[in-house]
Design a protein around this motif. Structure first.
Motif, PDB file in Angstrom:
ATOM      1  N   PHE A 208      44.514  42.634  48.283  1.00 49.82           N
ATOM      2  CA  PHE A 208      43.741  41.430  47.991  1.00 49.82           C
ATOM      3  C   PHE A 208      42.441  41.418  48.790  1.00 49.82           C
ATOM      4  CE2 PHE A 208      42.592  36.967  48.155  1.00 49.82           C
ATOM      5  CZ  PHE A 208      42.916  36.502  46.896  1.00 49.82           C
ATOM      6  N   ALA A 209      42.513  41.800  50.054  1.00 47.08           N
ATOM      7  CA  ALA A 209      41.314  41.813  50.906  1.00 47.08           C
ATOM      8  C   ALA A 209      40.279  42.810  50.385  1.00 47.08           C
ATOM      9  CB  ALA A 209      41.697  42.142  52.343  1.00 47.08           C
ATOM     10  N   VAL A 210      40.725  43.979  49.963  1.00 47.44           N
ATOM     11  CA  VAL A 210      39.807  45.004  49.449  1.00 47.44           C
ATOM     12  C   VAL A 210      39.116  44.513  48.177  1.00 47.44           C
ATOM     13  CG1 VAL A 210      39.708  47.294  48.372  1.00 47.44           C
ATOM     14  CG2 VAL A 210      40.982  46.966  50.497  1.00 47.44           C
ATOM     15  N   SER A 211      39.898  44.042  47.214  1.00 48.55           N
ATOM     16  CA  SER A 211      39.300  43.612  45.947  1.00 48.55           C
ATOM     17  C   SER A 211      38.441  42.364  46.140  1.00 48.55           C
ATOM     18  CB  SER A 211      40.377  43.371  44.887  1.00 48.55           C
ATOM     19  OG  SER A 211      41.222  42.309  45.256  1.00 48.55           O
TER      20      SER A 211
ATOM     21  N   PHE B  27      30.590  40.727  46.618  1.00 53.86           N
ATOM     22  CA  PHE B  27      29.275  41.343  46.447  1.00 53.86           C
ATOM     23  C   PHE B  27      28.864  41.398  44.978  1.00 53.86           C
ATOM     24  CE2 PHE B  27      30.224  42.809  50.757  1.00 53.86           C
ATOM     25  CZ  PHE B  27      29.057  42.398  51.379  1.00 53.86           C
ATOM     26  N   LEU B  28      29.798  41.724  44.086  1.00 47.98           N
ATOM     27  CA  LEU B  28      29.463  41.759  42.659  1.00 47.98           C
ATOM     28  C   LEU B  28      29.083  40.368  42.149  1.00 47.98           C
ATOM     29  CD1 LEU B  28      32.157  44.219  41.245  1.00 47.98           C
ATOM     30  CD2 LEU B  28      29.720  44.649  41.615  1.00 47.98           C
ATOM     31  N   ASN B  29      29.825  39.350  42.551  1.00 44.31           N
ATOM     32  CA  ASN B  29      29.487  37.994  42.112  1.00 44.31           C
ATOM     33  C   ASN B  29      28.148  37.536  42.661  1.00 44.31           C
ATOM     34  OD1 ASN B  29      31.431  36.834  40.295  1.00 44.31           O
ATOM     35  ND2 ASN B  29      32.914  37.043  41.942  1.00 44.31           N
ATOM     36  N   GLN B  30      27.863  37.869  43.899  1.00 42.05           N
ATOM     37  CA  GLN B  30      26.578  37.459  44.474  1.00 42.05           C
ATOM     38  C   GLN B  30      25.430  38.135  43.728  1.00 42.05           C
ATOM     39  OE1 GLN B  30      25.733  35.142  47.450  1.00 42.05           O
ATOM     40  NE2 GLN B  30      24.267  35.275  45.792  1.00 42.05           N
TER      41      GLN B  30
ATOM     42  N   ILE C  30      49.602  38.455  37.560  1.00 43.12           N
ATOM     43  CA  ILE C  30      50.021  37.096  37.219  1.00 43.12           C
ATOM     44  C   ILE C  30      49.608  36.145  38.342  1.00 43.12           C
ATOM     45  CG2 ILE C  30      52.019  35.570  36.919  1.00 43.12           C
ATOM     46  CD1 ILE C  30      53.379  37.897  35.406  1.00 43.12           C
ATOM     47  N   GLY C  31      49.858  36.539  39.572  1.00 41.43           N
ATOM     48  CA  GLY C  31      49.459  35.718  40.717  1.00 41.43           C
ATOM     49  C   GLY C  31      47.956  35.538  40.784  1.00 41.43           C
ATOM     50  N   LEU C  32      47.209  36.596  40.502  1.00 40.66           N
ATOM     51  CA  LEU C  32      45.747  36.525  40.544  1.00 40.66           C
ATOM     52  C   LEU C  32      45.195  35.588  39.477  1.00 40.66           C
ATOM     53  CD1 LEU C  32      44.989  40.294  41.183  1.00 40.66           C
ATOM     54  CD2 LEU C  32      44.749  38.423  42.816  1.00 40.66           C
ATOM     55  N   VAL C  33      45.796  35.594  38.304  1.00 42.25           N
ATOM     56  CA  VAL C  33      45.334  34.710  37.229  1.00 42.25           C
ATOM     57  C   VAL C  33      45.548  33.247  37.608  1.00 42.25           C
ATOM     58  CG1 VAL C  33      45.824  33.998  34.850  1.00 42.25           C
ATOM     59  CG2 VAL C  33      45.533  36.416  35.387  1.00 42.25           C
ATOM     60  N   PHE C  34      46.679  32.948  38.260  1.00 39.01           N
ATOM     61  CA  PHE C  34      46.942  31.567  38.659  1.00 39.01           C
ATOM     62  C   PHE C  34      45.896  31.055  39.646  1.00 39.01           C
ATOM     63  CE2 PHE C  34      51.138  31.987  36.780  1.00 39.01           C
ATOM     64  CZ  PHE C  34      51.350  30.706  36.287  1.00 39.01           C
ATOM     65  N   SER C  35      45.372  31.920  40.479  1.00 41.02           N
ATOM     66  CA  SER C  35      44.397  31.458  41.473  1.00 41.02           C
ATOM     67  C   SER C  35      42.959  31.516  40.964  1.00 41.02           C
ATOM     68  CB  SER C  35      44.513  32.286  42.757  1.00 41.02           C
ATOM     69  OG  SER C  35      44.078  33.605  42.541  1.00 41.02           O
TER      70      SER C  35
ATOM     71  N   GLY D 102      38.227  40.319  36.398  1.00 39.50           N
ATOM     72  CA  GLY D 102      39.023  41.322  35.677  1.00 39.50           C
ATOM     73  C   GLY D 102      38.896  42.698  36.313  1.00 39.50           C
ATOM     74  N   ILE D 103      37.679  43.050  36.694  1.00 42.03           N
ATOM     75  CA  ILE D 103      37.466  44.320  37.416  1.00 42.03           C
ATOM     76  C   ILE D 103      38.227  44.277  38.730  1.00 42.03           C
ATOM     77  CG2 ILE D 103      35.735  45.704  38.634  1.00 42.03           C
ATOM     78  CD1 ILE D 103      33.722  44.744  36.427  1.00 42.03           C
ATOM     79  N   GLY D 104      38.189  43.109  39.380  1.00 40.18           N
ATOM     80  CA  GLY D 104      38.898  42.945  40.649  1.00 40.18           C
ATOM     81  C   GLY D 104      40.397  43.123  40.512  1.00 40.18           C
ATOM     82  N   ILE D 105      40.970  42.677  39.382  1.00 38.30           N
ATOM     83  CA  ILE D 105      42.409  42.851  39.162  1.00 38.30           C
ATOM     84  C   ILE D 105      42.757  44.329  39.076  1.00 38.30           C
ATOM     85  CG2 ILE D 105      44.260  42.528  37.468  1.00 38.30           C
ATOM     86  CD1 ILE D 105      43.135  39.708  36.982  1.00 38.30           C
ATOM     87  N   VAL D 106      41.937  45.089  38.347  1.00 39.63           N
ATOM     88  CA  VAL D 106      42.185  46.536  38.245  1.00 39.63           C
ATOM     89  C   VAL D 106      42.052  47.189  39.621  1.00 39.63           C
ATOM     90  CG1 VAL D 106      41.319  48.700  37.254  1.00 39.63           C
ATOM     91  CG2 VAL D 106      41.454  46.641  35.834  1.00 39.63           C
ATOM     92  N   LEU D 107      40.989  46.850  40.348  1.00 38.38           N
ATOM     93  CA  LEU D 107      40.808  47.398  41.699  1.00 38.38           C
ATOM     94  C   LEU D 107      41.947  46.974  42.621  1.00 38.38           C
ATOM     95  CD1 LEU D 107      36.977  46.825  42.184  1.00 38.38           C
ATOM     96  CD2 LEU D 107      38.154  48.988  41.723  1.00 38.38           C
ATOM     97  N   ASN D 108      42.396  45.730  42.460  1.00 40.10           N
ATOM     98  CA  ASN D 108      43.491  45.220  43.278  1.00 40.10           C
ATOM     99  C   ASN D 108      44.771  46.006  43.024  1.00 40.10           C
ATOM    100  OD1 ASN D 108      45.829  43.333  43.900  1.00 40.10           O
ATOM    101  ND2 ASN D 108      44.116  42.198  44.767  1.00 40.10           N
TER     102      ASN D 108
END
Length: 174
Positions: free
Chosen positions: A41-44, A50-53, A107-112, A13-19
């Motif tokens: 997409f590459a930036v987010s 790193f956040l997930n790790q 929408i695209g990000l949620v599908f993946s 969710g944070i990634g979507i906002v950053l994206n």
């Protein structure tokens, strides 16, 4: 498993906002949605890795730079395939259904998302040795049957937690 999924989703969710923020910046610079989408997409994705790790998979935190780099490479490979899914849906919604690019993007990000979670959990963040283990973290045991065929079994010991990267490295060093 549920806590990991929730943490992965929150970071996503944070990634979507950053994206979307990165998308706005790249659209301003490039003025071409498909290329801006890929850069955003590459930036987010890098930030999410790193956040997930650090937050979602702290028990598998690498203790060497080489392991960080290997996982980053695996994360990027996973993300390229997730990008195809995400990008396809975003383009479909934007160009076919005429949805605003800032709505089509999430929408695209949620599908993946589900795809990326499953692949990341099994392929990116687990130590190589643990990825070969059963889903419960037990190492395989190989035996031979009456025809001398190798049989691999997973022996479950509920009192033994799955190894961390530090334990795996220590057992290899012994």
């Amino acid at each position: 498993m549920r806590k990991k999924f929730i943490r992965f989703a929150a970071i996503g969710g944070i990634g979507i906002v950053l994206n979307d923020l990165a998308l706005a910046g790249f659209l301003k610079l490039l003025n071409f949605y498909p290329v801006a989408y890929i850069f955003a997409f590459a930036v987010s994705n890098g930030i999410n890795f790193f956040l997930n790790q650090l937050i979602t998979y702290p028990e598998h935190r690498p203790n060497r730079t080489s392991i960080w780099l290997q996982r980053l490479l695996k994360a990027e490979l996973t993300s390229v395939s997730a990008l195809v899914i995400s990008f396809s849906f975003a383009l479909l919604f934007h160009y076919v259904f005429h949805v605003n690019e800032f709505i089509a993007n999430p929408i695209g990000l949620v599908f993946s998302f589900a795809y990326k979670y499953l692949v990341s959990d099994r392929f990116v963040y687990r130590p190589r040795e643990q990825a070969a283990m059963a889903g419960d973290g037990t190492p395989p045991t190989a035996t031979a049957d009456e025809n001398n065929q190798v049989v691999v079994e997973h022996v479950t010991d509920p009192m033994t937690p799955p190894p961390t990267d530090d334990e795996t490295v220590a057992s290899i060093a012994e």
